[in-house]
Enzyme design. Sequence first.
Site, PDB file in Angstrom:
ATOM      1  N   ARG A  35      30.022 -38.744  -6.256  1.00 41.01           N
ATOM      2  CA  ARG A  35      29.052 -39.328  -5.322  1.00 41.01           C
ATOM      3  C   ARG A  35      29.662 -39.564  -3.947  1.00 41.01           C
ATOM      4  O   ARG A  35      28.943 -39.558  -2.944  1.00 41.01           O
ATOM      5  CB  ARG A  35      28.511 -40.641  -5.883  1.00 41.01           C
ATOM      6  CG  ARG A  35      27.565 -40.389  -7.039  1.00 41.01           C
ATOM      7  CD  ARG A  35      26.947 -41.677  -7.499  1.00 41.01           C
ATOM      8  NE  ARG A  35      25.882 -41.410  -8.435  1.00 41.01           N
ATOM      9  CZ  ARG A  35      25.588 -42.196  -9.461  1.00 41.01           C
ATOM     10  NH1 ARG A  35      26.269 -43.298  -9.668  1.00 41.01           N
ATOM     11  NH2 ARG A  35      24.598 -41.889 -10.253  1.00 41.01           N
ATOM     12  N   LYS A 198      13.515 -38.832 -25.135  1.00 38.36           N
ATOM     13  CA  LYS A 198      12.105 -39.188 -25.324  1.00 38.36           C
ATOM     14  C   LYS A 198      11.140 -38.306 -24.564  1.00 38.36           C
ATOM     15  O   LYS A 198      11.367 -37.970 -23.411  1.00 38.36           O
ATOM     16  CB  LYS A 198      11.897 -40.613 -24.820  1.00 38.36           C
ATOM     17  CG  LYS A 198      12.562 -41.669 -25.652  1.00 38.36           C
ATOM     18  CD  LYS A 198      12.164 -42.972 -25.045  1.00 38.36           C
ATOM     19  CE  LYS A 198      12.691 -44.181 -25.719  1.00 38.36           C
ATOM     20  NZ  LYS A 198      12.494 -45.326 -24.816  1.00 38.36           N
ATOM     21  N   GLY A 354      21.570 -37.164 -13.992  1.00 36.04           N
ATOM     22  CA  GLY A 354      21.652 -37.922 -15.236  1.00 36.04           C
ATOM     23  C   GLY A 354      22.446 -37.202 -16.306  1.00 36.04           C
ATOM     24  O   GLY A 354      23.519 -36.664 -16.052  1.00 36.04           O
ATOM     25  N   GLY A 377      16.687 -40.411 -11.883  1.00 38.06           N
ATOM     26  CA  GLY A 377      15.305 -40.886 -11.732  1.00 38.06           C
ATOM     27  C   GLY A 377      14.655 -40.382 -10.463  1.00 38.06           C
ATOM     28  O   GLY A 377      13.467 -40.035 -10.459  1.00 38.06           O
TER      29      GLY A 377
HETATM   30  P1  AMP Z   1      17.487 -38.725 -21.573  1.00 32.60           P
HETATM   31  O1  AMP Z   1      18.112 -39.884 -20.865  1.00 32.60           O
HETATM   32  O2  AMP Z   1      16.094 -38.944 -22.007  1.00 32.60           O
HETATM   33  O3  AMP Z   1      17.701 -37.409 -20.822  1.00 32.60           O
HETATM   34  O4  AMP Z   1      18.253 -38.596 -22.950  1.00 32.60           O
HETATM   35  C1  AMP Z   1      19.602 -38.280 -23.030  1.00 32.60           C
HETATM   36  C2  AMP Z   1      20.109 -38.741 -24.359  1.00 32.60           C
HETATM   37  O5  AMP Z   1      19.362 -38.121 -25.390  1.00 32.60           O
HETATM   38  C3  AMP Z   1      21.549 -38.384 -24.584  1.00 32.60           C
HETATM   39  O6  AMP Z   1      22.303 -39.567 -24.646  1.00 32.60           O
HETATM   40  C4  AMP Z   1      21.529 -37.670 -25.932  1.00 32.60           C
HETATM   41  O7  AMP Z   1      22.554 -38.096 -26.790  1.00 32.60           O
HETATM   42  C5  AMP Z   1      20.192 -38.060 -26.512  1.00 32.60           C
HETATM   43  N1  AMP Z   1      19.701 -37.076 -27.477  1.00 32.60           N
HETATM   44  C6  AMP Z   1      19.526 -35.770 -27.299  1.00 32.60           C
HETATM   45  N2  AMP Z   1      19.122 -35.182 -28.437  1.00 32.60           N
HETATM   46  C7  AMP Z   1      19.044 -36.144 -29.375  1.00 32.60           C
HETATM   47  C8  AMP Z   1      18.703 -36.160 -30.752  1.00 32.60           C
HETATM   48  N3  AMP Z   1      18.369 -35.052 -31.371  1.00 32.60           N
HETATM   49  N4  AMP Z   1      18.725 -37.341 -31.394  1.00 32.60           N
HETATM   50  C9  AMP Z   1      19.083 -38.466 -30.744  1.00 32.60           C
HETATM   51  N5  AMP Z   1      19.420 -38.511 -29.436  1.00 32.60           N
HETATM   52  C10 AMP Z   1      19.402 -37.368 -28.757  1.00 32.60           C
END
Ligand code: AMP
Length: 396
Positions: A35, A198, A354, A377
């Site tokens: 950064r 999610k 991220g 974000g």
């Molecule tokens: P996000 O912040 O929504 O982009 O999510 C990122 C996080 O999703 C990372 O820390 C990953 O470890 C988690 N992740 C990805 N695939 C899976 C999975 N199949 N089960 C649980 N966590 C997951």
Amino acid sequence: MKTINDINFAGKKALIRVDFNVPLDKDFNITDDKRITAALPTLKKILNDGGAVILMSHLGRPKAGPTNAFSLSHIVAHLSDLLGITVQFADDCIGQQAIQKAATLKAGEVLLLENLRFYPEEEKGDVAFAEKLAQLGNVYVNDAFGTAHRAHASTAIIAQFFAGAKFSGYLMASEINNAEKVLNHPERPFTAIMGGAKVSDKILLIEKLLEKVDNLIIGGGMAYTFAKAQGGNIGNSLLETDKQALALQLVEKAKAKGVNLILPTDTVIADDFNNNANTNTVLTKNIPDGWMGLDIGAQTIANFNAVLANSKTILWNGPMGVFEMANFEHGTKAVAQAVVDATKTGAFSLIGGGDSAAAVAKFGMENEVSYVSTGGGALLEYMEGKELPGVKALND
Ligand code: AMP
């Protein structure tokens, strides 16, 4: 939006909002300075023009006023090394000392102000606080794309005190140019890869992308909500029960728009959320009870790679599995490699900030893709079509 190329900074005092929110270890050493280095071109242009630089940033999330753990003093030495000059420091971002140091700052000199978030007024977007900051410089530059989706005092509110003298820095400008290029002028085929934990965090972006992409790849934890909604057994995999109907709607919408939606067909499963758990590979629709999907399988990787190899524009946001654990990083790494390979043969690849940026960095592939965004974000919101307060304030 005017950029710093539109002004010569000779004799000016540039008050620059940067995002120096870098990770520190327990001895306050910087563990990743991306950064800071990302803002250097902006600082160098202003210094080379003959301007003086006053830097303001936040660091972490201090809750109880000034705290050594969140002090920007910890980055002074490294910033001085990077710039090749001794950076001055004001141990309060407003008040007498800051005013005094800013007033005596000469052309070619740099002053770093203490953490803005030692004042709750920063995150509240307090106008009086913004006005105090504004008194320190006579030109405002915003180069903090990572916080541009926040209407904080230093990222947005302050701009009203610099009518005709507010500019985006190079980092801010290139972030926006790259996002625009992907969203509005993609060379086709255009493929988006969405992953992460999610669906709910990314619904708006997925809906927006269905209007624009040729291929939409969905992996990571969010894919299991689709698998369950389509009648599969997903064991203990991540599920957003209330998003199943929406998942089916997205599948239908993709069909209606002629978008090629590619979901995982096989999955690496584990009997515990643990790197040392027992593992197996099964069809995504047949995950046994007591097991959870933590990565995409080999067949899925091959399917995803075939699409990526033919893509000319790639946007990637979110890992394909729990890449933080070595036994479940394989799918994310394979997709990263496919993005790198496509880039080598002429595709433009934008990696959302991220976790996708963290993954690409972990695999040492940061310099082999076209652009890695510094905004998590902020990039999501920009791509969803929202107006970012930090960008709007520069344009008003
Ligand atoms: P996000 O912040 O929504 O982009 O999510 C990122 C996080 O999703 C990372 O820390 C990953 O470890 C988690 N992740 C990805 N695939 C899976 C999975 N199949 N089960 C649980 N966590 C997951």
